[in-house]
Design an enzyme around this catalytic site. Structure first.
Site, PDB file in Angstrom:
ATOM      1  N   ILE A  57       8.013  -4.769   8.346  1.00 43.42           N
ATOM      2  CA  ILE A  57       6.604  -4.949   8.012  1.00 43.42           C
ATOM      3  C   ILE A  57       5.955  -3.594   7.752  1.00 43.42           C
ATOM      4  O   ILE A  57       6.335  -2.583   8.343  1.00 43.42           O
ATOM      5  CB  ILE A  57       5.876  -5.727   9.139  1.00 43.42           C
ATOM      6  N   CYS A  58       5.007  -3.587   6.831  1.00 41.87           N
ATOM      7  CA  CYS A  58       4.179  -2.400   6.585  1.00 41.87           C
ATOM      8  C   CYS A  58       2.739  -2.892   6.491  1.00 41.87           C
ATOM      9  O   CYS A  58       2.360  -3.836   7.173  1.00 41.87           O
ATOM     10  CB  CYS A  58       4.644  -1.626   5.350  1.00 41.87           C
ATOM     11  N   ALA A  59       1.938  -2.282   5.641  1.00 36.87           N
ATOM     12  CA  ALA A  59       0.543  -2.707   5.519  1.00 36.87           C
ATOM     13  C   ALA A  59       0.420  -3.995   4.709  1.00 36.87           C
ATOM     14  O   ALA A  59      -0.204  -4.956   5.152  1.00 36.87           O
ATOM     15  CB  ALA A  59      -0.311  -1.602   4.904  1.00 36.87           C
TER      16      ALA A  59
END
Length: 97
Positions: A57-59
């Site tokens: 996951i990232c932004a």
């Protein structure tokens, strides 16, 4: 992987790898996520679980997609969390700080 499927996996104890920068992670992350900034992932492959799917996951999903491509090329079962931490937060789901 969409947020609903990710939320179900997360509730079941999925391994979550957050690849954002340190300031982003500190500002709020999915509970229990392990932080490894994107540029450190190649040097820290040994920190990832073996034989378990890695939810990256990232932004919003762009950086995590790149990391998933890299991890899959290394033989790691990795999936991208589309809509990322921002999508998680927009749904009103809890963040750790």
């Amino acid at each position: 992987m969409g947020l609903d499927d990710f939320a179900a996996a997360h509730a079941s104890g999925a391994f979550v790898l957050d690849v954002r920068e340190a300031d982003e992670f500190a500002a709020g992350h999915v509970p229990g996520a392990v932080h490894v900034p994107m540029n450190e992932v190649p040097a820290r492959l040994a920190d990832l679980p073996q034989g378990q799917q890695v939810h990256v996951i990232c932004a919003v999903g762009g950086r995590s997609r790149q990391v998933v491509d890299y991890l899959q090329a290394q033989g790691i079962d990795a999936v991208n969390v589309s809509d990322g931490t921002q999508g998680w937060a927009q749904r009103g789901w809890p963040l750790e700080r």
